[in-house]
Design a protein around this motif. Structure first.
Motif, PDB file in Angstrom:
ATOM      1  N   LEU A   1       5.424   9.635   9.174  1.00 45.87           N
ATOM      2  CA  LEU A   1       4.563  10.478   8.341  1.00 45.87           C
ATOM      3  C   LEU A   1       3.961  11.600   9.175  1.00 45.87           C
ATOM      4  O   LEU A   1       3.563  11.401  10.330  1.00 45.87           O
ATOM      5  N   LYS A   2       3.866  12.771   8.591  1.00 41.15           N
ATOM      6  CA  LYS A   2       3.396  13.947   9.320  1.00 41.15           C
ATOM      7  C   LYS A   2       1.906  14.212   9.142  1.00 41.15           C
ATOM      8  O   LYS A   2       1.330  14.993   9.878  1.00 41.15           O
ATOM      9  N   ASP A   3       1.279  13.579   8.147  1.00 41.17           N
ATOM     10  CA  ASP A   3      -0.115  13.888   7.835  1.00 41.17           C
ATOM     11  C   ASP A   3      -1.084  12.814   8.318  1.00 41.17           C
ATOM     12  O   ASP A   3      -2.227  12.755   7.865  1.00 41.17           O
ATOM     13  N   VAL A   4      -0.640  11.935   9.224  1.00 38.80           N
ATOM     14  CA  VAL A   4      -1.525  10.895   9.756  1.00 38.80           C
ATOM     15  C   VAL A   4      -1.455  10.900  11.277  1.00 38.80           C
ATOM     16  O   VAL A   4      -0.501  11.429  11.874  1.00 38.80           O
ATOM     17  N   GLN A   5      -2.468  10.302  11.906  1.00 38.22           N
ATOM     18  CA  GLN A   5      -2.521  10.229  13.355  1.00 38.22           C
ATOM     19  C   GLN A   5      -1.798   8.982  13.839  1.00 38.22           C
ATOM     20  O   GLN A   5      -2.107   7.862  13.423  1.00 38.22           O
ATOM     21  N   HIS A   6      -0.799   9.168  14.671  1.00 42.88           N
ATOM     22  CA  HIS A   6      -0.093   8.045  15.270  1.00 42.88           C
ATOM     23  C   HIS A   6      -0.751   7.696  16.607  1.00 42.88           C
ATOM     24  O   HIS A   6      -1.288   8.576  17.288  1.00 42.88           O
ATOM     25  N   ASP A   7      -0.693   6.450  16.990  1.00 42.44           N
ATOM     26  CA  ASP A   7      -1.379   5.995  18.198  1.00 42.44           C
ATOM     27  C   ASP A   7      -0.394   5.785  19.343  1.00 42.44           C
ATOM     28  O   ASP A   7       0.655   5.157  19.165  1.00 42.44           O
TER      29      ASP A   7
ATOM     30  N   LYS B   1       0.806  -1.224   0.000  1.00 41.49           N
ATOM     31  CA  LYS B   1       0.000   0.000   0.000  1.00 41.49           C
ATOM     32  C   LYS B   1       0.840   1.276   0.000  1.00 41.49           C
ATOM     33  O   LYS B   1       0.292   2.377  -0.032  1.00 41.49           O
TER      34      LYS B   1
ATOM     35  N   LYS C   1       2.511   2.640   2.374  1.00 44.66           N
ATOM     36  CA  LYS C   1       2.839   3.058   3.739  1.00 44.66           C
ATOM     37  C   LYS C   1       2.495   1.922   4.680  1.00 44.66           C
ATOM     38  O   LYS C   1       1.643   1.074   4.375  1.00 44.66           O
TER      39      LYS C   1
ATOM     40  N   ARG D   1       2.384   0.541   9.056  1.00 45.17           N
ATOM     41  CA  ARG D   1       2.360   0.922  10.466  1.00 45.17           C
ATOM     42  C   ARG D   1       3.397   0.103  11.226  1.00 45.17           C
ATOM     43  O   ARG D   1       3.420  -1.122  11.138  1.00 45.17           O
TER      44      ARG D   1
ATOM     45  N   TRP E   1       3.057   5.440  11.680  1.00 43.58           N
ATOM     46  CA  TRP E   1       2.944   5.235  10.230  1.00 43.58           C
ATOM     47  C   TRP E   1       4.158   5.814   9.515  1.00 43.58           C
ATOM     48  O   TRP E   1       4.633   6.896   9.859  1.00 43.58           O
ATOM     49  N   THR E   2       4.638   5.058   8.532  1.00 37.52           N
ATOM     50  CA  THR E   2       5.848   5.470   7.816  1.00 37.52           C
ATOM     51  C   THR E   2       5.791   4.933   6.388  1.00 37.52           C
ATOM     52  O   THR E   2       5.049   3.975   6.121  1.00 37.52           O
TER      53      THR E   2
END
Length: 270
Positions: free
Chosen positions: A206-212, A171, A173, A175, A230-231
């Motif tokens: 990644l800077k544009d996604v929410q990390h948990d 895909k 990217k 996790r 996410w990376t």
């Protein structure tokens, strides 16, 4: 030597077989023309459907060989040669070759299927047959993987085409899942803030996604967190190690204390 007899025999043969030979030559010329046209049409269809360029020559050659065999059998029938014996010999030879090379043929067929349907591509990180690595090459018989510790794994395409494959980077990217623990005396908010700083400082996250940053376990002496970052797929391992080092450094800067070794061991067994 009686030339009249020879001439008579030649004339007799020409009368009997001349028409068949001419018809066979015409059939051969027309048949070769048709085979060429079919080969060209097949190449155009594969090009339009974006069939892998590595597969196209194999499929074209295979079909052309089969068509030429059919053409030769047809010409033999036109001349009057009994073709049933040829078919029997070809069948027996094909069976013998197939039995002798059944493993190679399975790998060949698997390679064709992989190149056509592309469950993975060169550069993808996959898990297959118990091995995890980056696809270095997809050959007609084998797939070449390079593991994170730079080992080369050669996997037969026959087994790959019939077994589960996890395309980790399909895909684009991915996790990175990690688990961290800190002493319960630090408090959840302080630990989470420190982890977030380490993630924000990671250059491959990644800077544009929410990390948990999720609390998964609470004990008397420790708080356990699932950290999911996410990376891009190509930087999976870089992110994994970068975040671990970053959190270790950030905990030291923020004064986040780790559980005592004995207490942590007990907590992890619960």
């Amino acid at each position: 030597m009686n030339f009249d007899i020879i001439k008579a025999q030649i004339w007799t043969l020409a009368t009997l077989y001349g028409g068949k030979i001419v018809l066979a030559l015409l059939a051969f010329i027309i048949g070769r023309f048709i085979v060429g046209k079919i080969s060209s049409m097949l190449s155009n269809v594969m090009e339009k459907r974006k069939v892998d360029r590595d597969v196209q020559p194999f499929l074209s050659s295979l079909i052309v060989v089969l068509l030429n065999v059919m053409l030769l059998l047809s010409i033999a029938g036109i001349i009057g040669i009994e073709t049933s014996s040829f078919v029997a010999v070809l069948g027996a030879a094909g069976l013998a070759v197939g039995l002798a090379l059944q493993g190679s043929l399975a790998n060949f067929a698997g390679g064709v299927l992989i190149l056509i349907f592309k469950p993975y591509r060169v550069g993808d990180l996959i898990n297959a047959q118990g091995f995890t690595g980056t696809v270095e090459g997809v050959q007609i018989f084998n797939t070449i993987l390079v593991t994170p510790d730079n080992k080369t794994i050669i996997l037969p395409n026959g087994s790959l085409s019939t077994s589960p494959i996890t395309n980790i980077s399909g895909k684009g990217k991915i996790r990175v899942d990690m688990v961290f623990a800190a002493g319960s005396q630090n408090g959840v908010d302080k630990i989470r803030a420190s982890v977030q700083k380490a993630i924000d400082a990671c250059p491959t996250a990644l800077k544009d996604v929410q990390h948990d940053i999720l609390v998964t376990k609470l004990t008397e002496n420790a708080i356990f967190f699932d950290v999911r970052v996410w990376t891009p797929s190509v930087t999976y391992w870089e992110t994994y190690y970068n975040v671990h080092e970053g959190i270790s450094r950030q905990f030291a800067i923020d004064g986040v204390q780790a559980p005592k070794p004995a207490e942590l061991s007990i907590a992890m067994k619960q």
